[in-house]
Design an enzyme around this catalytic site. Structure first.
Site, PDB file in Angstrom:
ATOM      1  N   ALA A  63       0.076  -8.689  -0.870  1.00  0.00           N
ATOM      2  CA  ALA A  63      -0.382 -10.127  -1.069  1.00  0.00           C
ATOM      3  C   ALA A  63      -0.980 -10.380   0.436  1.00  0.00           C
ATOM      4  CB  ALA A  63       0.633 -10.890  -1.560  1.00  0.00           C
ATOM      5  N   GLY A 108       2.642  -6.440  -2.654  1.00  0.00           N
ATOM      6  CA  GLY A 108       2.118  -6.814  -3.760  1.00  0.00           C
ATOM      7  C   GLY A 108       1.362  -5.494  -4.275  1.00  0.00           C
ATOM      8  N   GLU A 111       3.745  -3.408  -6.189  1.00  0.00           N
ATOM      9  CA  GLU A 111       4.157  -4.119  -7.270  1.00  0.00           C
ATOM     10  C   GLU A 111       3.068  -4.161  -8.481  1.00  0.00           C
ATOM     11  OE1 GLU A 111       5.022  -7.786  -5.000  1.00  0.00           O
ATOM     12  OE2 GLU A 111       6.986  -7.946  -5.513  1.00  0.00           O
ATOM     13  N   GLU A 131       8.510  -6.773   2.476  1.00  0.00           N
ATOM     14  CA  GLU A 131       8.761  -8.328   2.425  1.00  0.00           C
ATOM     15  C   GLU A 131       9.931  -9.155   3.452  1.00  0.00           C
ATOM     16  OE1 GLU A 131       8.135  -6.631  -0.060  1.00  0.00           O
ATOM     17  OE2 GLU A 131       6.402  -7.300  -1.302  1.00  0.00           O
TER      18      GLU A 131
HETATM   19  N1  CAA Z   1      -2.539  -9.378   3.874  1.00  0.00           N
HETATM   20  C1  CAA Z   1      -3.815  -9.848   4.457  1.00  0.00           C
HETATM   21  N2  CAA Z   1      -4.666  -9.116   5.434  1.00  0.00           N
HETATM   22  C2  CAA Z   1      -4.286  -7.876   5.240  1.00  0.00           C
HETATM   23  C3  CAA Z   1      -3.238  -7.295   4.766  1.00  0.00           C
HETATM   24  C4  CAA Z   1      -2.555  -8.121   4.069  1.00  0.00           C
HETATM   25  N3  CAA Z   1      -1.313  -8.026   3.101  1.00  0.00           N
HETATM   26  N4  CAA Z   1      -2.899  -5.907   5.191  1.00  0.00           N
HETATM   27  C5  CAA Z   1      -4.126  -5.842   5.986  1.00  0.00           C
HETATM   28  N5  CAA Z   1      -4.745  -6.849   6.101  1.00  0.00           N
HETATM   29  C6  CAA Z   1      -6.159  -6.751   6.849  1.00  0.00           C
HETATM   30  C7  CAA Z   1      -5.381  -6.842   8.446  1.00  0.00           C
HETATM   31  O1  CAA Z   1      -5.172  -8.142   8.577  1.00  0.00           O
HETATM   32  C8  CAA Z   1      -6.822  -6.319   8.902  1.00  0.00           C
HETATM   33  O2  CAA Z   1      -7.859  -7.347   8.960  1.00  0.00           O
HETATM   34  P1  CAA Z   1      -8.593  -7.837  10.404  1.00  0.00           P
HETATM   35  O3  CAA Z   1      -9.680  -6.459  10.367  1.00  0.00           O
HETATM   36  O4  CAA Z   1      -9.369  -8.946   9.868  1.00  0.00           O
HETATM   37  O5  CAA Z   1      -7.838  -7.717  11.497  1.00  0.00           O
HETATM   38  C9  CAA Z   1      -7.537  -5.091   7.925  1.00  0.00           C
HETATM   39  O6  CAA Z   1      -6.670  -5.584   6.775  1.00  0.00           O
HETATM   40  C10 CAA Z   1      -7.130  -3.950   8.386  1.00  0.00           C
HETATM   41  O7  CAA Z   1      -5.791  -3.823   8.836  1.00  0.00           O
HETATM   42  P2  CAA Z   1      -4.904  -3.255   9.960  1.00  0.00           P
HETATM   43  O8  CAA Z   1      -5.882  -3.507  11.017  1.00  0.00           O
HETATM   44  O9  CAA Z   1      -3.802  -3.845  10.034  1.00  0.00           O
HETATM   45  O10 CAA Z   1      -4.863  -1.616   9.584  1.00  0.00           O
HETATM   46  P3  CAA Z   1      -3.835  -0.533   9.929  1.00  0.00           P
HETATM   47  O11 CAA Z   1      -4.406   0.706   9.796  1.00  0.00           O
HETATM   48  O12 CAA Z   1      -3.584  -0.814  11.696  1.00  0.00           O
HETATM   49  O13 CAA Z   1      -2.690  -0.980   9.359  1.00  0.00           O
HETATM   50  C11 CAA Z   1      -1.190  -1.411   7.312  1.00  0.00           C
HETATM   51  C12 CAA Z   1      -2.518  -0.956   7.968  1.00  0.00           C
HETATM   52  C13 CAA Z   1      -0.074  -0.654   7.901  1.00  0.00           C
HETATM   53  C14 CAA Z   1      -1.425  -1.368   5.955  1.00  0.00           C
HETATM   54  C15 CAA Z   1      -1.169  -3.010   7.955  1.00  0.00           C
HETATM   55  O14 CAA Z   1      -2.395  -3.728   7.828  1.00  0.00           O
HETATM   56  C16 CAA Z   1      -0.122  -3.867   7.330  1.00  0.00           C
HETATM   57  O15 CAA Z   1       1.147  -3.718   7.574  1.00  0.00           O
HETATM   58  N6  CAA Z   1      -0.455  -4.848   6.469  1.00  0.00           N
HETATM   59  C17 CAA Z   1       0.389  -5.566   5.814  1.00  0.00           C
HETATM   60  C18 CAA Z   1       1.237  -4.860   4.758  1.00  0.00           C
HETATM   61  C19 CAA Z   1       2.426  -5.860   4.188  1.00  0.00           C
HETATM   62  O16 CAA Z   1       3.257  -6.264   4.667  1.00  0.00           O
HETATM   63  N7  CAA Z   1       2.120  -6.034   2.868  1.00  0.00           N
HETATM   64  C20 CAA Z   1       3.158  -6.990   2.174  1.00  0.00           C
HETATM   65  C21 CAA Z   1       2.523  -8.562   2.074  1.00  0.00           C
HETATM   66  S1  CAA Z   1       3.596  -9.283   1.541  1.00  0.00           S
HETATM   67  C22 CAA Z   1       3.541  -9.321  -0.237  1.00  0.00           C
HETATM   68  O17 CAA Z   1       2.864  -8.595  -0.658  1.00  0.00           O
HETATM   69  C23 CAA Z   1       4.392 -10.400  -1.025  1.00  0.00           C
HETATM   70  C24 CAA Z   1       4.604 -10.051  -2.311  1.00  0.00           C
HETATM   71  O18 CAA Z   1       5.509  -9.443  -2.845  1.00  0.00           O
HETATM   72  C25 CAA Z   1       3.669 -10.963  -3.112  1.00  0.00           C
END
Ligand code: CAA
Length: 264
Positions: A63, A108, A111, A131
């Site tokens: 998400a 998500g 999920e 999360e």
């Molecule tokens: N939400 C918003 N933006 C996201 C995102 C997310 N979940 N995951 C990645 N992005 C965006 C980054 O902010 C980045 O944007 P910018 O270029 O504008 O900075 C772009 O995608 C590329 O991401 P990274 O530069 O971080 O890429 P990376 O290769 O270095 O890392 C990754 C990849 C390990 C997937 C890392 O992006 C990451 O950890 N993302 C978050 C993963 C996460 O925690 N997901 C769970 C979210 S909470 C949830 O989902 C709640 C629920 O149950 C409903």
């Protein structure tokens, strides 16, 4: 449309979450687009769906953390409900939905893949529920579907530790059915979808409903659900022709033919 592409290929179709710059993270707009695309699927002609993410790096990276970062308690709950409602629509969609996971399936992303009927993935796929590291619980069904998919103990360990796992481990714990090279992912998914689409559609739908509904209840009620759905297949063209084809084959193997199921 918007952040979600839809491509029909004969009697199968591919739905692609396309917000590649944000690794296909699910914000409200993506969720709305996804719902509209599912609502628009013609289930009388399309017999199996594939859900995937755009690009070669990510299926869905979760998400949208930016959108969630300022939510109030009430807004957080509403956002969870929004995701849950759409994912439940996918889970109960009349025709099968295969998740073709082409990279990160985090939060998500993991999920939504679990709301599909089953999952196949590329070798670079990465799964996890990160999360608790963000100060929240999995909120789009992860606490419920991960436990139902890989067992309670494994789900609790993965969720409490927020540890990501690779494709090999996902296969070992039964989160995915198959791991293939990235280049082969969509062809493999399409072949599976076409195999499913070649079987009797009424029966395939009834199987999905019987398995889904039966898992929600006790075995006695579940078997009644099965009996009713089993019965519902009879008198259809597909049942009559499918069985007649078998009987013709028994009489004379030369009469073996592909049954052109009609969904009626
Ligand atoms: N939400 C918003 N933006 C996201 C995102 C997310 N979940 N995951 C990645 N992005 C965006 C980054 O902010 C980045 O944007 P910018 O270029 O504008 O900075 C772009 O995608 C590329 O991401 P990274 O530069 O971080 O890429 P990376 O290769 O270095 O890392 C990754 C990849 C390990 C997937 C890392 O992006 C990451 O950890 N993302 C978050 C993963 C996460 O925690 N997901 C769970 C979210 S909470 C949830 O989902 C709640 C629920 O149950 C409903």
């Amino acid at each position: 449309m918007g952040f979600v592409d839809y491509e029909v290929k004969g009697n199968i179709a591919v739905i692609t979450i396309n917000r590649e710059k944000a690794l296909n993270a699910l914000n409200s707009e993506v969720l709305d687009d996804l719902e509209k695309v599912f609502d628009g699927v013609d289930v009388n002609t399309v017999r199996c769906l594939i859900l995937t993410g755009a690009g070669e790096k990510s299926f869905v990276a979760g998400a949208d953390i930016g959108e969630m970062s300022t939510l109030t308690k009430a807004e957080g709950e509403a956002f969870g409900k929004k995701g849950n409602d759409i994912f439940r629509k996918i889970e109960t969609f009349p025709i099968p939905v295969i998740a073709a996971i082409n990279g990160f399936a985090l939060g998500g992303g993991c999920e939504i893949s679990m709301s599909c009927d089953f999952r196949i993935c590329s070798e670079n796929a990465m799964f996890g529920q990160p999360e608790v590291g963000l100060g929240i619980t999995p909120g789009f069904g992860g606490t419920q579907r991960l436990a139902r998919t890989v067992g309670v103990g494994m789900a609790k360990q993965l969720i409490y530790t927020a540890r990501n796992i690779d494709a090999t481990e996902a296969l070992r714990i039964g989160l995915v059915n198959q791991v293939v090279p990235q280049a082969d992912l969509m062809a493999t998914a399409e072949k599976l979808a076409s195999t499913i689409a070649g079987n009797a559609p009424i029966a395939v739908r009834a199987c999905k409903k019987a398995i889904n509904d039966g898992l929600q209840t006790n075995i006695d009620d579940a078997l009644v659900i099965e009996e009713k759905l089993f019965g519902s297949c009879f008198e259809s063209y597909d049942q009559r022709e499918g069985m007649a084809n078998f009987l013709r084959k028994k009489d004379d193997p030369a009469k073996v033919k592909h049954v052109d199921f009609k969904n009626e």
